[in-house]
Design an enzyme around this catalytic site. Structure first.
Site, PDB file in Angstrom:
ATOM      1  N   LYS A 185       1.376  -3.451   5.466  1.00 33.70           N
ATOM      2  CA  LYS A 185       0.525  -4.055   4.047  1.00 33.70           C
ATOM      3  C   LYS A 185       0.758  -4.867   3.702  1.00 33.70           C
ATOM      4  O   LYS A 185       1.974  -4.492   2.735  1.00 33.70           O
ATOM      5  CB  LYS A 185      -0.833  -3.502   4.324  1.00 33.70           C
ATOM      6  CG  LYS A 185      -1.593  -4.019   3.118  1.00 33.70           C
ATOM      7  CD  LYS A 185      -2.917  -3.040   2.935  1.00 33.70           C
ATOM      8  CE  LYS A 185      -4.158  -3.811   2.529  1.00 33.70           C
ATOM      9  NZ  LYS A 185      -4.398  -4.416   1.199  1.00 33.70           N
TER      10      LYS A 185
ATOM     11  N   SER B 235       0.957  -0.931  -0.123  1.00 32.62           N
ATOM     12  CA  SER B 235      -0.653   0.075   0.201  1.00 32.62           C
ATOM     13  C   SER B 235       0.977   1.561   0.171  1.00 32.62           C
ATOM     14  O   SER B 235       2.163   0.955   1.142  1.00 32.62           O
ATOM     15  CB  SER B 235      -1.072  -0.449   1.407  1.00 32.62           C
ATOM     16  OG  SER B 235      -1.828   1.446   1.128  1.00 32.62           O
TER      17      SER B 235
END
Length: 480
Positions: A337, A331
């Site tokens: 992430k 991300s």
């Protein structure tokens, strides 16, 4: 990819030669080994930006067909030895990977592949001319149509070349599939003792092992190794010698059998002449069936990748039963992430292959009478599907499957918490008791085993025996 096609005024400002065809004169870049008909096609079909050179195996197929045809024409006494030698030299250059950049025509084209065929004829003629000591374009000494295309039509040479190209690509596809199947089989063995919950309709079902789950992936891919390998025989039947519509006009009576025999020797695969050349010239059934197999494989791969994404979901709020190798940050806004990018990419390849199959289906259906003019699209999409699948399977194996690890504790935790355990107890406590325990577990949040013990429905020794992993994941005699 070809994105900027030189206009005639631009070509005329640089070294060039003038060539003539049915429609008149046209400038061709001096350094080009292709000729006037290729130049027209280059200007006419600015569509995909994907040239013939994008698929080297198709170029090999074209070269092998032209080499075999020249040998057959020499055998029948219609082609002189010097022309045979020059054509063979040019075809061998192409087979060895040279001059592929001269195959510039767009993969999608009108004319049922005539532009592809003439691209090959012109390149072979001009390579041969230089071999004989002449300048490019001196076609009176070696002509693209009269010599290179002798006893042929696009309508038999082109589909035969497609089949040869598919055969050459076929082995690579099967090899990649076999390697991926082996990677899943290795994970089957590695995870053979990892107990987990199986799921149906995304709901808890009954226990299994992670090894059984990965073993199923290996098995389903193994089935397609056999079936795709079996598709090879479909590609052996060719209509070479049928010329325009399958009647063999302008070909020596001995030519077809000789050409197919020579082609078998050149490509190293046993080819056979179709029994009905008129049928073989118009029918696309083999391509439809082969494309259907690529779609079947794509669907299986996509389903497996959906599973991998689910099983690795989380890491805190999902299944989190396996870990996929981290390949890149996930991300631009959410720190930490990591996404399952490899399975996601394979999913998208699968959707493209499904779309390709639909395009092939419609193209095959829309041929009229004695010829299917949509063969360029069929060739393009089948070759694209095979290449995409091969690359996707290699990527999935190398960058995902071989590095997958199991979260053993998490798998066991979910088993112990699952109401699905009640199914293993059902033969011992009866369906009604099992249903009641399951409902109570859902309502109270208590564990199934806790409730069974509270009610004394099964003694601890038997319960322990029932809940042994090896007893829950395989058939066994019920102990009353």
């Amino acid at each position: 990819m070809i994105t900027d096609i030189p206009r005639q005024d631009e070509i005329l400002q640089k070294p060039h030669r003038i060539e003539k065809d049915l429609l008149g004169y046209l400038a061709v870049p001096e350094e080009a080994y292709y000729g006037v008909q290729t130049q027209r096609a280059l200007e006419n079909f600015v569509l995909t930006g994907v040239p013939l050179a994008h698929f080297p195996k198709l170029i090999l197929g074209l070269a092998m067909v032209k080499k075999a045809a020249a040998s057959a024409n020499f055998d029948t006494g219609h082609l002189e030895a010097k022309h045979l030698e020059a054509i063979h030299y040019a075809c061998d250059c192409l087979i060895n990977g040279q001059y592929h950049d001269q195959f510039v025509v767009d993969m999608i084209q009108g004319g049922a592949g005539t532009s592809t065929n003439m691209n090959a004829n012109e390149v072979i003629a001009n390579i041969g001319l230089e071999y004989l000591g002449y300048a490019k374009g001196a076609y009176e000494h070696l002509h693209p149509n009269n010599h290179v295309n002798m006893s042929q039509s696009t309508n038999d040479a082109y589909p035969t070349a497609i089949r040869v190209g598919l055969q050459l690509s076929h082995a690579e596809l099967v090899d990649s599939l076999a390697l991926l199947q082996g990677a899943f089989a290795s994970k089957r063995d590695e995870f053979h003792d990892v107990i987990k919950m199986g799921r149906t309709q995304l709901q808890d079902a009954v226990p299994m092992t992670l090894g059984q789950e990965f073993g199923a992936y290996a098995t389903t891919l193994g089935e397609d190794i056999e079936r795709i390998a079996g598709m090879y025989d479909l590609l052996r039947e060719v209509n070479l010698g049928g010329t325009a519509i399958g009647t063999g006009i302008n070909a020596d009576p001995q030519y077809a059998n000789l050409a197919v025999a020579h082609l078998s020797n050149v490509c190293g695969h046993p080819m056979r002449l179709a029994a009905d050349l008129i049928e073989a010239t118009s029918d696309m059934g083999a391509f439809v069936l082969f494309s259907g197999m690529t779609k079947r494989l794509a669907i299986k791969l996509s389903k497996i990748c959906n599973d991998l994404r689910l099983l690795s979901s989380g890491p805190r709020t999902g299944f989190n039963e396996i870990n996929l190798p981290a390949q890149q940050p996930g991300s631009s806004i959410m720190p930490g992430k990591v996404n399952p990018v490899i399975p996601e990419a394979v999913n998208q390849v699968a959707y493209q292959v499904v779309g390709n199959d639909m395009a092939i289906t419609m193209a095959a259906e829309n041929g009229q009478l004695q010829l299917n003019v949509m063969e360029p699209l069929i060739a393009y999409k089948i070759l694209e599907s095979m290449r995409l699948l091969r690359r996707a399977m290699d990527m999935l194996r190398e960058r995902c499957v071989v590095g997958i690890t199991a979260n053993r504790e998490r798998c066991l935790e979910l088993v112990n918490q699952s109401i699905g355990l009640i199914t293993a107890l059902n033969p011992y406590i009866g369906y009604d008791n099992a249903t009641r325990i399951a409902r109570t577990a859902l309502e109270t949040g208590k564990g199934v085993l806790e409730l069974v013990r509270e009610e004394g429905l099964i003694d601890d020794a038997l319960l322990e025996e029932i809940l042994k992993p090896e007893n829950m994941v395989n058939p066994r005699r019920i102990m009353r």
